[in-house]
Enzyme design. Structure first.
Site, PDB file in Angstrom:
ATOM      1  N   ASP A  24      23.481   1.664 -48.221  1.00  0.00           N
ATOM      2  CA  ASP A  24      24.240   0.507 -47.749  1.00  0.00           C
ATOM      3  C   ASP A  24      24.034  -0.711 -48.642  1.00  0.00           C
ATOM      4  OD1 ASP A  24      21.528   0.595 -46.734  1.00  0.00           O
ATOM      5  OD2 ASP A  24      22.010  -1.246 -45.648  1.00  0.00           O
ATOM      6  N   GLU A  25      24.965  -1.625 -48.560  1.00  0.00           N
ATOM      7  CA  GLU A  25      24.857  -2.972 -49.135  1.00  0.00           C
ATOM      8  C   GLU A  25      24.330  -2.955 -50.575  1.00  0.00           C
ATOM      9  OE1 GLU A  25      24.100  -5.485 -45.026  1.00  0.00           O
ATOM     10  OE2 GLU A  25      22.351  -4.722 -46.084  1.00  0.00           O
ATOM     11  N   ASP A  40      18.413  -6.348 -32.991  1.00  0.00           N
ATOM     12  CA  ASP A  40      17.905  -7.599 -33.553  1.00  0.00           C
ATOM     13  C   ASP A  40      18.843  -8.751 -33.239  1.00  0.00           C
ATOM     14  OD1 ASP A  40      19.770  -6.300 -35.189  1.00  0.00           O
ATOM     15  OD2 ASP A  40      19.109  -7.356 -36.982  1.00  0.00           O
ATOM     16  N   TRP A  64      27.904   1.951 -38.999  1.00  0.00           N
ATOM     17  CA  TRP A  64      27.329   0.718 -38.453  1.00  0.00           C
ATOM     18  C   TRP A  64      28.280  -0.470 -38.512  1.00  0.00           C
ATOM     19  CZ3 TRP A  64      26.124  -3.910 -41.098  1.00  0.00           C
ATOM     20  CH2 TRP A  64      26.272  -3.879 -42.490  1.00  0.00           C
TER      21      TRP A  64
END
Length: 760
Positions: free
Chosen positions: A330-331, A424, A397
């Site tokens: 990811d990212e 979170d 996600w």
């Protein structure tokens, strides 16, 4: 067909047992709710005379039951192979069905029996017994009479924990695994590496322990607050391979699979600090001290990168028997790759069109290696970019799009949506909440999530393997705070993962959750208990008037409130009907139960100006996750600096161009808007914000313009207007566009965030 067969067998068995029951009892406070259950007034007492009768193949499961009993009573029960008068029986019966993890539980005054097709089902039955029993003396446990037929809705039920941002001890990890077992979670996703720390011992690369596992200091407060502040304390740690073996064995005894995550190709700054040759620029690098996405990633052009990662994975796979090996994916910014000679040569040699395809090449190469070892790759939905590696499983996600895309390619999907299952995020909008990553995910939203309905296309449903909750630890700097953020959202997610789709009674769930508070306290789980707090709904917005309603999940309580900003007390008005507001007001409310205040004071301000409730149109709707109806800009509710209350509208690759119709020509003296300016969230103020007025909606003249937004945070722009008479007001905010070099997220699209428009 298997589940239909299992259900038929379980119900038939259950009905046979139910016919024997003479006295019914109320529903037990079980989470997750079983498929079928009936309760009696019988009670089985676990005493010094109780024995455990078990199949030889269930010695480990019997030992687990005994350990739970020892924790409660200090007593260890004997195992036997022949029946006795007072006994607990664990038995495998493969004729029940081939469907995994289901169990039958019967509790009478003389006997407790758990029957299952497999050992995992036996453990789930044991965990149900733990929720049914309670101590009557320090040495005796009472188990409520019950007939239960149960099995899981989804085969995959997971919970994630990030230990890279903040490190948690082995003892805490074991405690966490026990909590997962209690709620029938069968996969523990252990996020072991990231930019802020490398947490797993790799013997071939010792600098991962001596360098990558540590950072010089840690950010204080939220990353959006500037200037950044740090604690000046070196922190970190890692798990030795022996400790990891211990954790894996501990989880296995509870039939929980541990999935390791080794991040690649992005989120690699800690590893690059230890071995800078693995990066495109060759360093020097520094383990990250704050949170975010960093441009320095593993170089995809050098074979040495893949040799390093294969060596790491070899040691990881030797420690973790999990079929799934998580590689993140990811990212991953492509900035360094775009300017790296080796990466560009790789693109040329492999005939790849661009850097996105280079990421796909990277993931496929790692996937092939993992597959060659008899394992399967799993990653976040960015692994779809440039083409999905054969056989890969996707954790979706960023919403449902990744899941749909993967399922259409016949890849299995685990639903992990940020909006509903990231723990979170804030649990409430009360200002007393400790700093969190952002977002707002209350308990009822977690409980209401259904991945099958979200997917839409029924043809894709067979590819949805299950769901998973995520606990990213950027702002979980203590174990108490970690538990506070995870609980009670974990039990809510667990019920969605295990119980039948038709189980959707949130009020019933919260009642069972409240009944479990003594159990959570005994297990030293510091759960949030504010899920019955007051919230509000803005029911209607009309010209100069707001109608709001207050609500709480506490069915036996009363809400007392004020609208003038004063603290409510026992004499304040009791909320019965909607509240009408026609002037600036601050509503404060307090829950009362049995005449006494409980919980925290609710507070929300509402502003009324000429624009409030006026007709508003947008040339282009908000096109980001911060979306919604244009009425949000004139609904009297100002968004907060946590940007988690659903009030901001976000625009990417386009400007804000709005027109407000005041209804009649009116004199105005002030115009304004709220602009969010957080560069660390890629949120940039516009290059200009202008207001124009018109009496006919055709011919506009300038009212006011501003080009500077100095505040890091919310810029509350209020501009004086020489007295003008207008009916229509046009507001234009020019998007910054591409983020400049040297800034966080450079090369990406900036996000224009706008809220309440003010006209006075």
């Amino acid at each position: 067909m298997k589940k239909i067969l299992l259900l038929s067998l379980l119900i038939a068995f259950h009905n046979c047992l139910l016919a024997q029951r003479k006295q019914a009892a109320p529903q037990a406070a079980l989470i997750p709710l079983p498929v079928k259950a009936a309760y009696s007034t019988d009670t089985f007492f676990i005493t010094a005379h109780t024995v455990i009768l078990t199949d030889l193949i269930l010695q480990k499961e019997a030992a687990l039951l005994n350990e739970y009993i020892r924790q409660e009573t200090g007593r260890v029960l004997p195992f036997v192979t022949e029946t006795g008068n007072a006994q607990m029986v664990l038995h495998i019966d493969t004729s029940l069905s081939k469907s995994a993890e289901g169990y039958l539980l019967q509790v009478t005054k003389n006997r407790v029996s758990v029957t299952a097709h497999d050992a995992a089902g036996i453990v789930h039955g044991i965990e149900t017994i733990r929720q049914l029993w309670h101590p009557v003396t320090p040495k005796i446990l009472a188990v409520q009479g019950a007939d239960i037929a149960d099995y899981p809705r989804f085969a995959y039920r997971g919970m994630h924990l990030d230990v890279s941002r903040h490190f948690f001890s082995v003892d805490f990890i074991k405690q966490f695994i026990d909590q997962l077992a209690l709620y029938k979670i069968n996969n523990f996703h252990w996020h072991l590496t990231d930019d802020q720390g490398w947490r797993i011992e790799i013997k071939k690369y010792p600098a991962l322990q001596s360098v990558a596992a540590w950072r010089d200091q840690t950010l204080i407060g939220h990353k959006k607050e500037q200037p950044h502040r740090f604690d000046g304390k070196k922190c970190g740690g890692f798990y030795t391979q022996e400790e990891i073996k211990t954790v894996v064995a501990y989880a296995a005894a509870r039939h929980i699979n541990v999935i390791p995550e080794i991040e690649m190709p992005g989120h690699a700054l800690a590893a690059l600090t230890a071995y800078p040759a693995l990066g495109c620029t060759k360093g020097p690098y520094k383990t990250a001290q704050f949170w975010g996405i960093f441009d320095d990633v593993f170089c995809a052009g050098n074979d040495s990168t893949f040799i390093f990662l294969q060596d790491v994975l070899d040691e990881v796979m030797a420690l973790f028997p999990s079929t799934y090996i998580h590689i993140g994916g990811d990212e991953c910014p492509k900035v360094r790759w775009a300017h790296c000679a080796a990466c560009q040569q790789r693109i040329k040699d492999q005939h790849l069109p661009d850097e996105a395809a280079l990421q796909s090449y990277f993931i496929r190469r790692i996937s092939d290696y993992i597959h060659s070892k008899g394992r399967k790759l799993i990653g976040w939905d960015e692994i779809l970019e440039g083409g999905l590696a054969p056989g890969a499983t996707v954790m979706s996600w960023r919403g449902v799009e990744g899941a749909i895309s993967a399922a259409k390619q016949h890849h299995h999907v685990i639903m992990t949506p940020e909006e509903e299952l990231y723990f979170d995020h804030y649990q409430s909008l009360y200002p007393e909440e400790k700093v969190a990553a952002g977002g707002y995910t209350p308990l009822d939203e977690v409980y209401g999530y259904d991945p099958l309905q979200t997917a839409g296309d029924t043809a894709l449903l067979p590819y949805i393997s299950g769901i998973q909750g995520q606990a990213w630890s950027e702002y979980l700097n203590t174990t108490d705070q970690a538990q506070y953020m995870i609980f009670p959202r974990l039990p809510a997610m667990a019920e969605r993962a295990w119980s039948p789709q038709g189980v959707r009674d949130y009020n019933n769930f919260t009642q069972r959750l409240k009944a479990q508070q003594p159990l959570l306290k005994k297990l030293r789980i510091h759960a949030a208990n504010n899920f019955e707090g007051i919230n509000y709904t803005l029911d209607s917005t009309t010209k100069g008037r707001l109608i709001i309603s207050l609500h709480t999940a506490l069915q036996t309580g009363a809400i007392r409130y004020t609208t003038d900003g004063s603290i409510p007390n026992g004499e304040s008005k009791i909320y019965k009907n909607n509240i009408s507001l026609s002037k600036n007001s601050t509503v404060k409310a307090m829950l009362y139960e049995r005449g006494k205040p409980v919980g925290r004071i609710f507070q929300q301000s509402f502003g009324i100006n000429k624009a409030t409730g006026a007709a508003i149109t947008l040339q282009q709707a908000a096109n980001t996750k911060y979306a919604g109806d244009a009425i949000k800009l004139v609904n009297g509710v100002e968004a907060t600096n946590r940007y988690n209350d659903g009030q901001w509208l976000g625009f990417s690759k386009c400007d804000l161009n709005a027109v407000i119709d005041l209804g009649t020509v009116q004199a105005i003296q002030q115009v304004g808007a709220n602009i969010l300016n957080y560069h660390w969230q890629k949120m940039w103020a516009p290059t200009s914000l202008s207001f124009e007025g018109s009496s006919d909606g055709v011919n506009y003249t300038s009212l006011a313009t501003v080009n500077t937004f100095p505040v890091n945070g919310i810029n509350k722009i209020r501009l004086f207007v020489k007295q003008a008479k207008v009916r229509y007001i046009r507001i234009v905010a020019r998007n910054k566009g591409i983020i400049s070099a040297g800034e966080y997220g450079a090369g990406g699209n900036s996000l224009l965030m706008v809220d309440e428009i003010i006209v006075n």
